[in-house]
Design an enzyme around this catalytic site. Structure first.
Site: not given
Ligand code: B3K
Ligand code: ZN
Length: 873
Positions: A321, A302, A122, A262, A264-266, A298-299
């Site tokens: 977000e 998502h 992302e 911080g 990432m929600e892969n 948070h992740e």
């Molecule tokens: N979605 C990611 C942030 C990605 C940032 C890309 N530059 C983490 C989050 O907001 O949960």
């Molecule tokens: Zn997020």
């Protein structure tokens, strides 16, 4: 560079239904073979060319339905691969590319972190792995085969469920992962390396067993347990609060030490900055424990708000977000203290989002134009985005809000959506017309609400006149009226709320201000009440009101709303600080408000049992808060002096209760990071900070003593932080000692960097520069950069804004250097200039010339170039 505009959105000409990736790992030449099942989009034009995104890729071969493509069947540029005449029906495109993970210093796409392979896609990183329709509205089912040397990469991970593993010859092995849930490319992830793991399981509400795994560097497994507990708590909470169940057989978190943000929600494979995973009583502070819990949540959240339902395009970023921040805030409120969480979120919102809204980088929660999407992962999209969701809930009520969420999940599961589709769900279930509400997404700037009140003893009415105005922001000169939920109470002498009657009918407690001017006449009001306005911060606005200091001090004691009790003390303190700054700039001594000391002193009363809340009462507005309140011609030195003056006077007036509280709150028994224990430590440190105000010897000695005898990391770090504010021998000795003790732990060195970089002392910049030369610093590691340089630029108002401009010049130099390797982090650092226009003229000129120097550089990344141009516009 051409901007991207929301108004120009078009569906993709082609869709990709399935992706088979075959990744053969190699440090410098990883081979990626992508088999893509492509078809023309029925919504698209006929005879379109197929243009795939790509970046830093080396194309080896291309085939269509098994037949090799020749070079002239393709048009390859540094940012794309185009098939001018693709088949008219479905086809399979197979592309083989080489990528160099070791040379990837941008930390986007596939890169190496301490030897492990990991990815960040992302917003637009997947195009650095293979050519693709790298946009969030192209959803595909991914099957990923990873092959690598067994010795260096025993762990091979990707999204979804593991379907096969085995040897691949030559000391290599492979794993195949299949993710059944269609997803956009930004949610793809791959991790490979030699990692330790902590395992657990969660049984979902329908009785399915989910394996949970947290991967960390070997030897750090004992620091992964809090993250694991947080995963389970998050899963449980999302089931109970939103009815959302997890949807794969395994949920994995991987901690890496080189990471741009911080976490990432892969899908099924969250990748985290290790700072937000690793915690043990010996190494982590209460703040670390709380951050880990919140970011894990948070992740995880998502998975539904972002992954199952994703964004149609990047303008809709707040769809996932803002909503997910709202969800994690609610989670923390339920896990800890709701009022304390609200207060700390509002502090954060005001200090960064209000500041952004007031400066040249202001933009709507849903921007309409961007040059570089990575610069829009902002407090406006995230935190203001969450406030908008909270207002939605306030306006339609909790039941309708939950029903709207249920409808949203039900109707849009598996889709890539817009804000309009989301809001339509709430309009439908509540019957509210949401068209005015949508302005919160499209109109930038912080609305200012002015409230005047009048009591009429003859008519027994209390009248509120509310005026709203949103100041101009870049590209938006004129603003329309917003719908602003005003939660209020009219507080009677004894602290109870009098019944709200308007036009003979029961009213409130939330009144929607929808016009520029609103008059509300409350009836049957026997005595003049004290109005408590915007309870629980019911709207992200700036309030101006005719509340007197007497009213505020009354609310501080009597209001039933804990947020407004806190707010009242803050407002009194803020007014005093603003007056103090004016006095100092005119060469006078600030005058004091003795009743403020009394209000703050109550926080340290032994009868006060909610220590975390009391610590919030005791914490004065920050220097940034004062700067924003003043708004223009800001002199950071005068603000610092006024605040120091106030702290010293509080120390004098409250010496005894502060010392008593400090002693009473001394640590007893083993460390626990729970909210109550953390609250006691926070209050103790608040007392210590005041005791040491102005470098008072006895306070410094107490801080030094706490530093030396601390039985946990919170006490040690906070004592060091208090010491660091005053140039004393104890300060240097403690800093030295900390480096000795923890020099081998990068996350603790980050705290040591941050403390030194934030000190409001004249030699801080020299210190920062010499620390940059130390072997502990690493310009390639974003955590080091943020703790040393980010803390200096964004967390040290007096030293960054040195009157001679050296701070600005320093930041411009660092950004120039870093831009060549990691533009995203470089652009982030530049955010420190977001308030430059509000400075007094001399500093403003110096800041502007530092920005102009950057603008004149021959090679600027899109990321830094975008911030510089907007900051100067
Ligand atoms: N979605 C990611 C942030 C990605 C940032 C890309 N530059 C983490 C989050 O907001 O949960
Ligand atoms: Zn997020």
């Amino acid at each position: 560079p051409r901007p991207v505009r929301l108004a120009e959105y078009r569906p993709s000409d082609f869709l990709i239904d399935a992706v088979h990736l075959d990744v053969s790992l190699d440090p410098e030449a990883t081979r990626v073979t992508a088999r893509l099942a492509i078809r023309p989009n029925p919504l698209g034009p006929e005879n379109a060319a197929l243009k795939l995104d790509g970046e830093d890729l080396n194309l080896v071969s291309a085939e269509i339905d098994g037949a090799p493509l020749r070079v002239d069947d393709l048009d390859v540029t540094p940012s794309s691969l185009t098939l001018p005449n693709p088949p008219r029906g479905p086809f399979e495109l197979t592309l083989t590319t080489l990528v160099d993970p070791s040379a990837n210093t941008r930390l986007m796409g596939l890169y190496r972190s301490n030897g492990a392979y990991c990815t960040q896609c992302e917003a637009e990183g997947f195009r650095r792995i293979t050519y693709f329709l790298d946009r969030p509205d192209v959803l595909a089912v991914y099957t990923t085969r990873i092959e690598g040397p067994e010795a260096e990469t025993p762990i091979l991970l990707s999204n979804g469920n593991l379907v096969e593993t085995g040897p691949a010859g030559d000391g290599r092995h492979f794993a195949v992962w299949h993710d059944p849930h269609p997803k956009p490319s930004y949610l793809f992830a791959l991790v490979a390396g030699d990692l330790g793991v902590v395992e657990d399981a969660f049984v979902t509400m329908s009785g399915r067993r989910v394996a949970l795994k947290v991967f960390v560097e070997h030897g750090k497994e004992d620091r992964a347990h809090h993250a694991m507990e947080s995963i389970k708590a998050s899963m449980r909470w999302d089931e109970e609060t939103f009815g959302r169940e997890y949807d794969l057989d395994v949920f994995m978190v991987v901690a890496v030490s080189y990471f741009n943000m911080g976490a990432m929600e892969n899908k099924g494979l969250n990748v985290f900055n290790d700072k937000y995973v690793l915690a043990s009583p010996e190494t982590a502070t209460d703040g670390d424990y709380a951050n880990i819990e919140a970011i894990i949540a948070h992740e995880y959240f998502h998975n539904w708000t972002g992954n199952r339902i994703t964004c149609r395009d990047w303008f809709q970023l707040c769809l996932k977000e803002g909503l997910t921040v709202f969800r994690d805030q609610e989670f923390t409120s339920d896990m800890r203290s709701r009022p304390v969480k609200r207060i700390s979120d509002v502090r954060g919102l005001r200090s960064v989002q209000f500041a952004e809204d007031a400066g040249p980088l202001a933009h709507p929660v849903r921007p309409q134009i961007y040059h570089e999407i990575n610069n829009f992962y902002t407090p406006t999209v995230y935190e203001k985005g969450a406030e908008v969701i909270r207002m939605l809930k306030t306006l339609i009520g909790p039941e309708a809000f939950r029903a709207g969420m249920d409808l949203y999940f039900d109707r849009h599961d598996g889709q890539a959506c817009t804000i309009e589709q989301f809001i339509a769900c709430f309009a439908e279930v509540s019957g509210h017309d949401m068209s005015q509400f949508l302005r919160w997404y499209d109109q930038a700037g912080t609305p200012e609400v002015d409230i005047r009140t009048a009591y009429d003893p003859d008519r027994k009415t209390f009248t509120i006149d509310a005026t709203q105005k949103t100041p101009p922001t870049p590209g938006q000169q004129f603003k329309q009226a917003m719908v602003i939920p005003l939660a209020l109470g009219l507080v009677d002498e004894d602290g109870s709320d009098i019944p709200l009657v308007v036009g003979g009918a029961h009213a409130g407690p939330v009144i929607a201000l929808t016009a520029e001017n609103t008059r509300i006449v409350f009836e049957n009001v026997e005595r003049r009440p004290v109005p408590s306005l915007f309870r629980n911060f019911s709207a992200p606005v700036k309030l101006r009101s005719d509340q007197t200091v007497e009213d505020l001090l009354f609310l501080a004691r009597k209001d039933s709303d804990p947020f407004n009790r806190w707010q009242a003390v803050q407002t009194v303190a803020l007014r005093g600080l603003v007056a103090g700054v004016a006095a100092l700039r005119e060469g006078r001594e600030p005058t004091e408000e003795p009743r403020l000391a009394e209000a703050i002193g109550r926080a340290f009363d032994p009868a006060e049992t909610d220590c975390a809340y009391a610590a919030q009462i005791a914490a004065l507005p920050s220097e940034g808060d004062v700067a924003r309140e003043i708004g223009e011609d800001v002199d950071p030195d005068a603000i610092h002096s006024a605040r120091s003056y106030l702290k010293a006077s509080l120390r004098q007036r409250l010496a005894e209760p502060l010392a008593a509280a400090f002693d009473r709150l001394a640590e007893r028994g083993p460390y626990s990071p729970d909210a109550a224990a953390a609250g006691r430590r926070a209050l103790k440190i608040a007392a210590l900070d005041l005791l040491a105000a102005g470098g008072e010897r006895s306070g410094v000695e107490r801080a030094f003593d706490l530093y030396k005898t601390a039985s946990n990391m919170t006490d040690r770090v906070m004592a060091l932080q208090v010491l660091s504010l005053h140039a004393t021998a104890e300060r240097e000795e403690a800093l030295e000692d900390f480096a000795q003790r923890y020099g081998t732990d990068p996350l603790l060195i980050d705290k040591w960097f941050l403390i030194q970089a934030s000190a409001p002392l004249p030699d801080t910049l020299d210190r920062v520069q010499s620390l940059m030369a130390s072997p502990l610093f690493d310009m390639k590691n974003p955590n080091r950069v943020r703790s040393l340089i980010g803390a200096f630029a964004s967390g040290n108002p007096t030293q960054f804004n040195k009157a001679d401009g050296r701070g600005y010049g320093f930041l411009a130099d660092v950004v120039t250097e870093l831009d060549a390797t990691n533009p995203q982090v470089a652009a982030r650092l530049l955010g420190a200039f977001r308030t430059w226009r509000s400075l007094e003229p001399q500093r403003r000129r110096l800041a502007e010339s530092a920005l102009q120097r950057l603008a004149a550089l021959p090679r600027l990344s899109a990321d830094v170039g975008d911030i510089v141009r907007r900051a100067l516009a």
